[in-house]
Design a protein around this motif. Sequence first.
Motif, mmCIF file in Angstrom:
data_model
loop_
_atom_site.group_PDB
_atom_site.id
_atom_site.type_symbol
_atom_site.label_atom_id
_atom_site.label_comp_id
_atom_site.label_asym_id
_atom_site.label_seq_id
_atom_site.Cartn_x
_atom_site.Cartn_y
_atom_site.Cartn_z
ATOM 1 N N ARG A 4 51.466 -42.137 0.572
ATOM 2 C CA ARG A 4 50.314 -42.093 1.554
ATOM 3 C C ARG A 4 51.100 -41.427 2.554
ATOM 4 O O ARG A 4 52.143 -41.620 3.122
ATOM 5 C CB ARG A 4 49.827 -43.623 1.916
ATOM 6 C CG ARG A 4 48.911 -43.487 2.957
ATOM 7 C CD ARG A 4 48.157 -44.713 3.154
ATOM 8 N NE ARG A 4 48.812 -45.897 3.715
ATOM 9 C CZ ARG A 4 49.267 -47.021 2.932
ATOM 10 N NH1 ARG A 4 48.907 -47.087 1.418
ATOM 11 N NH2 ARG A 4 49.779 -48.032 3.450
ATOM 12 N N ILE A 5 50.300 -40.717 3.285
ATOM 13 C CA ILE A 5 50.671 -39.852 4.600
ATOM 14 C C ILE A 5 49.742 -40.236 5.727
ATOM 15 O O ILE A 5 48.384 -40.026 5.179
ATOM 16 C CB ILE A 5 51.028 -38.586 4.300
ATOM 17 C CG1 ILE A 5 51.639 -38.114 3.213
ATOM 18 C CG2 ILE A 5 51.695 -37.917 5.602
ATOM 19 C CD1 ILE A 5 52.167 -36.672 2.617
ATOM 20 N N GLU A 6 49.799 -40.558 6.769
ATOM 21 C CA GLU A 6 48.826 -40.997 7.611
ATOM 22 C C GLU A 6 49.446 -40.860 9.086
ATOM 23 O O GLU A 6 50.684 -40.778 9.592
ATOM 24 C CB GLU A 6 48.805 -42.501 7.748
ATOM 25 C CG GLU A 6 47.912 -43.166 8.669
ATOM 26 C CD GLU A 6 47.691 -44.633 8.665
ATOM 27 O OE1 GLU A 6 46.636 -45.182 9.093
ATOM 28 O OE2 GLU A 6 48.575 -45.448 8.247
ATOM 29 N N ASP A 7 48.414 -40.099 9.654
ATOM 30 C CA ASP A 7 48.605 -39.526 11.260
ATOM 31 C C ASP A 7 47.495 -40.111 12.102
ATOM 32 O O ASP A 7 46.353 -40.258 11.620
ATOM 33 C CB ASP A 7 48.860 -38.310 11.323
ATOM 34 C CG ASP A 7 50.478 -37.608 10.919
ATOM 35 O OD1 ASP A 7 51.002 -38.034 11.636
ATOM 36 O OD2 ASP A 7 50.439 -37.629 9.384
ATOM 37 N N ASP A 8 47.574 -40.147 13.242
ATOM 38 C CA ASP A 8 46.709 -40.718 14.267
ATOM 39 C C ASP A 8 46.146 -39.378 15.130
ATOM 40 O O ASP A 8 46.812 -38.579 15.695
ATOM 41 C CB ASP A 8 47.100 -41.541 15.198
ATOM 42 C CG ASP A 8 47.661 -42.932 14.483
ATOM 43 O OD1 ASP A 8 47.448 -43.034 13.349
ATOM 44 O OD2 ASP A 8 48.529 -43.402 14.989
ATOM 45 N N ILE A 9 44.865 -39.061 14.971
ATOM 46 C CA ILE A 9 44.280 -37.718 15.251
ATOM 47 C C ILE A 9 43.046 -38.035 16.425
ATOM 48 O O ILE A 9 41.968 -38.741 16.220
ATOM 49 C CB ILE A 9 43.565 -37.253 14.164
ATOM 50 C CG1 ILE A 9 44.717 -37.045 12.759
ATOM 51 C CG2 ILE A 9 43.030 -35.731 14.604
ATOM 52 C CD1 ILE A 9 45.678 -36.207 12.985
ATOM 53 N N LEU A 10 43.453 -37.290 17.446
ATOM 54 C CA LEU A 10 42.409 -37.285 18.555
ATOM 55 C C LEU A 10 41.489 -36.269 18.406
ATOM 56 O O LEU A 10 42.021 -35.078 18.371
ATOM 57 C CB LEU A 10 43.139 -36.974 19.960
ATOM 58 C CG LEU A 10 42.479 -36.861 21.105
ATOM 59 C CD1 LEU A 10 41.557 -37.996 21.650
ATOM 60 C CD2 LEU A 10 43.339 -36.538 22.282
ATOM 61 N N VAL A 11 40.214 -36.287 18.543
ATOM 62 C CA VAL A 11 39.350 -35.347 18.555
ATOM 63 C C VAL A 11 39.223 -34.792 20.157
ATOM 64 O O VAL A 11 39.117 -35.495 21.013
ATOM 65 C CB VAL A 11 37.705 -35.939 18.335
ATOM 66 C CG1 VAL A 11 36.895 -34.700 18.034
ATOM 67 C CG2 VAL A 11 37.868 -36.551 16.908
ATOM 68 N N THR A 12 39.383 -33.536 20.128
ATOM 69 C CA THR A 12 39.378 -32.570 21.288
ATOM 70 C C THR A 12 38.241 -31.957 21.613
ATOM 71 O O THR A 12 37.542 -31.561 20.621
ATOM 72 C CB THR A 12 40.774 -31.863 21.750
ATOM 73 O OG1 THR A 12 40.686 -30.724 20.457
ATOM 74 C CG2 THR A 12 41.932 -32.734 21.291
#
Length: 513
Positions: free
Chosen positions: A478-486
């Motif tokens: 599993r690869i997981e990142d935290d993404i902000l919508v801009t």
Amino acid sequence: MTQDRTPAAAENPESAVPDEGEQPIKGRKNGLYPEVSDELAALMKSGWADTELRDLQPIEQAPYAARRRAALSARFPGERLVVPAGNLKTRSNDDDYSFRPSSEYVHLTGDQTQDALLVLEPRPDGGHDATAYLLPRSDRENGEFWLDGQGELWVGRRHSLTEAAVLLGLECRDVRKAAEEIAAAAAADPAPTRIVRRHDAALEAVLAELEADRTEQRTDPETPTAAEQRDEELKVFLSELRLVKDDWEIGQLQAACDSTARGFTDVVRELAQAVASSERWIEGTFWRRARVEGNDVGYGSICAAGPHATTLHWVRNDGQVRPGELLLLDAGVETHTLYTADVTRTLPINGTFNPLQRRVYDAVYDAQEAGIAAVRPGARYRDFHEAAQRVLAERLVAWGLLDVDVEKVLELGLQRRWTLHGTGHMLGLDVHDCAHARTEAYVDSVLEPGMVLTVEPGLYFQPDDLTVPEEYRGIGVRIEDDILVTEEGSRNLSAGLPRRADQVEEWMRGLTG
């Protein structure tokens, strides 16, 4: 921990004489001091310096919390709103879990104290008066500060109500008078009352007596009462209020991600010790970073080595760490303000992926790339999930693990045997933030700038899965990142950690030599 944790004034409650109308201060059975002499009581009352803090400034989130309360007030005009922080929970006998306040209360106040509550009392001319009910400083006259298990000599100083009012930008009152004052307000103005449930059972019971429809007879045990429906509407609104993060919250989440990256770095540096011990070493290593730089971990760390990586929520963390296998580490630092990161990396324990591990890893990486590319304002929330799932379905078909075309795989959901979970979720004060939002406001919604979500595809080949070649069995990635919508698209808040396989190997070599 000291042996005699609870004060003993108290083996005989009469030994600690409270003021009239107060409850006796109780100790535990088998305390070593059965009574308090008059001379000791007098000694303990005297000789204490004035420690009131007089140069305080409001906390950073105070103006943001005020705007959130204003939005709450506008949504429920003319209604009394009660948001509890919650109470201590017993771990064993007289030992409590560390206190963590409800996310709804923290979001609206910035306060983190136990037994507290926020009350929004409706004003006749519209709007609400907001009051935080808190425990005041321990009473030194009746001995509570040293005789009670939650007295300040036992658990530490707390802010006075005057100090708290400055810090929070709120009127602050004694929480021990809250029930009485709410009852008096309800008698003067029988406005509907809503409470965020499941945080303070005693307070819910008090409020149940104040409203007739809270005691209505159920005709169907499965049908919620009118009061329960109102309370659920409050919880849903407060969950949806957190969907779009403000600038201050985004800063907190970035800080959480930065600390988390340092925690992952710590783990890689100490992999040799983990090999010599167990997954527990990894758990403890990351936890140390979380406690040094933040409040705690935001959720139970998943330190899954070898075949444990195929168990989605492996939190026992008691297995062996063996070179040649993979480590799936899913962990996040929770900041002092209680915002959490949620990051996963799958690492080759010996520093190098073997060809099959890399094949599976690259498939998950490509799926995550497709998912992240789909995160942008105006896109459907579901788009990133569908984009990632398509890539994984294509690989499963290409590898011969599924013998139907990709469109049919996706239509029937056949890839889920090995992908198992959704590709992400909202993130914030809770690791699965905004969980009580309406479906149309969450998974069926359109992405907006300020939303923060995880993108975390995975492939999991169980050790006993006879539908895949033997060499696949026991591999989980599993690869997981935290993404902000801009406004322009998206930003990866956890980009400080490498993701591509060759970058992961290079990073690990640089840390382990």
